[in-house]
Design a protein around this motif. Sequence first.
Motif, PDB file in Angstrom:
ATOM      1  N   THR A   2      17.411  54.276  23.698  1.00 25.89           N
ATOM      2  CA  THR A   2      17.040  52.881  24.045  1.00 25.89           C
ATOM      3  C   THR A   2      18.347  51.758  23.673  1.00 25.89           C
ATOM      4  OG1 THR A   2      14.886  53.103  23.176  1.00 25.89           O
ATOM      5  CG2 THR A   2      15.487  50.923  23.365  1.00 25.89           C
ATOM      6  N   LYS A  16      23.411  53.767  24.462  1.00 27.80           N
ATOM      7  CA  LYS A  16      23.707  54.897  25.504  1.00 27.80           C
ATOM      8  C   LYS A  16      25.377  54.697  25.739  1.00 27.80           C
ATOM      9  CE  LYS A  16      20.495  53.624  28.287  1.00 27.80           C
ATOM     10  NZ  LYS A  16      19.947  52.569  27.577  1.00 27.80           N
ATOM     11  N   HIS A  51      11.659  48.241  27.751  1.00 31.02           N
ATOM     12  CA  HIS A  51      10.928  48.636  29.094  1.00 31.02           C
ATOM     13  C   HIS A  51       9.525  49.295  28.822  1.00 31.02           C
ATOM     14  CE1 HIS A  51      14.824  48.033  30.850  1.00 31.02           C
ATOM     15  NE2 HIS A  51      15.423  48.728  29.882  1.00 31.02           N
ATOM     16  N   HIS A  69      19.550  42.873  23.745  1.00 24.82           N
ATOM     17  CA  HIS A  69      18.325  42.454  24.521  1.00 24.82           C
ATOM     18  C   HIS A  69      17.127  42.928  24.042  1.00 24.82           C
ATOM     19  CE1 HIS A  69      20.255  45.173  27.348  1.00 24.82           C
ATOM     20  NE2 HIS A  69      18.967  45.803  27.295  1.00 24.82           N
TER      21      HIS A  69
HETATM   22 MG   LIG Z   1      18.282  49.287  28.474  1.00 28.10          MG
END
Ligand SMILES: [Mg+2]
Length: 559
Positions: free
Chosen positions: A72, A75, A195, A349
């Motif tokens: 999440t 990365k 997401h 975010h």
């Molecule tokens: Mg993302």
Amino acid sequence: MENNVVTDGQKQTSPSSSYEAAMEKISSLITRQRRGEKPPISNKLEKMSLYLQILGLEEDISKLNIIHVAGTKGKGSTCIFCESILRECGFRTGVFTSPHLIDVRERFRIDGMDISEDKFLQYFWDCWNQLEENTTEEISMPPLFLFLTLLAFKIFVSEQVDATIIEVGLGGKKDSTNVIKEPTVCGITSLGMDHTEILGDTLGQIASHKAGIFKPKVPAFTVPQPSEAMDVILERAKELMIPLEVTEPFDCKQIKGLKLGLSGDHQFYNAALAVSLCRCWLQRTGNWEKKYQNHFQDSNLPDEFMRGLSTAHFSGRAQIVYASAPNPSCSEIVSKNCGELIFYLDGAHSPESMEACAKWFSNAVVENAEESSENGHELHKGNTLGQFEKSFKRILLFNCLDVRNPDILLPRLVNTCASSGIHFSRALFVPNMSKYSKVLSGSSVISSDLHGIDLSWQFNLQRTWEKIMHGKETTVPIEKDFKIDSKQILPPPEFLYDNASSGGHSHNCRAPPSAVIPSLPLAIKWLQDCVKEYPSTRLQVLVTGSLHLVGDVLKLLKR
Ligand SMILES: [Mg+2]
Ligand SMILES: Nc1ncnc2c1ncn2[C@@H]1O[C@H](COP(=O)(O)OP(=O)(O)OP(=O)(O)O)[C@@H](O)[C@H]1O
Ligand SMILES: [Mg+2]
């Protein structure tokens, strides 16, 4: 072929005009799907295989020696640490990350640099033309992210990199990057809630998508996770009978107080994971024994690893930009006739990353105050460090996508800062400049047209902010038709400095005022004008909530 600017991968006009032509083509692949909706094609991975066949890449991909990274948060950072370490070890690297901040070429790095415009164009048109010539009724041109993934494979195969590092776009199992069948090693970074509309709204469901990148016989690594997520990851590894190692974050001792190239405590997780991934990559490619057989004990990292960790660089993640020092590279010198304006940029975010960002910002602003005081500014006037610290004003410049929840993001940010004693004097809400309907080049013109601009989301953010600060609903006007040509388009500079109108540092008596500013260029210009008008003040502006916002601010500051 309809394009008359470039044919057969040969440039025939100036590079920049053909680059814009390529951006037009890429933009045409953006599907008209709203963010947050389920993607339109279900058999994405089958299609990816077909596209790879068209491009003649299926076999070559298996030779890319891929590190595949899902997660999440973190990365991109983990990929960049891997790149930096393996480069220090002497390998030619290719890295594919997302999203980009200013220019789409940032997504494709070769040997630590964004791919050049020339090379990008060459590979872009190769792929574009081959795909376009082979599309049929059943298989049309790929949507944007699939195309970019294919392009990444094309670039790294053609450039003959030794190590390829691939960031998952979204999720894992169904992501277009999951067409990779035999990576060298897989990693999962910190998991959290993001997401949810696509991946599901429990950590377990989210983890199951991410663990979907695991492959038989390929070792996997992750960082400590909440048990709900870890259980799912462990279960998947067990099913595939692959080893899964949980890498603990670094503590300072372990890396001998080394300053990581990417700031913030959360980077200790990403860096440690990258070290595990690189070590495994070196082992599986037969390079570990060759290089470190006799010189390396488990407790010490090889010098190449240490150098890689300390020199990694990634824009927009905990990045500090001194915007009003006379020489931008010389942060300590503050102009005599201009106040200090420092931007703290971080593209957090999600709730967890808001907290990570808030911790980093709180430490960084205090460090900045201490550094300035050590450099003799103001303290000689008899001020204590505490008083000196108060000459700084902390301003929040925020926007987030409307699929995200500001009722969670903003309190997380404010409360984490407050627990370190850092309070915002003001908050500004602005729309992003970049449009999701277009992929832009770094040199594209920034529109200054404010007509018809819809600021209802920004007013919504402002109401949320006021609610948090006051603890109840307030009377921020709902301005449906924002009067663009009225004089009140920008608050007067006193808005920033008038302590009477706010709690200032006595944050607990009244809420800090906030404002909606209708465009980002105006907001930046306004901040710059404010420090000119009040040379004695220092503004520390945190820009967060969206990587696109961060990219837009960087683009404006670069000009
Ligand atoms: Mg993302
Ligand atoms: N390990 C972590 N834990 C919590 N937050 C993190 C972590 N790593 C990075 N972040 C936050 O996430 C932001 C984005 O970092 P990065 O680009 O590395 O992540 P990403 O997973 O690629 O994000 P994206 O979803 O935008 O692709 C950072 O600016 C930081 O605020
Ligand atoms: Mg990313």
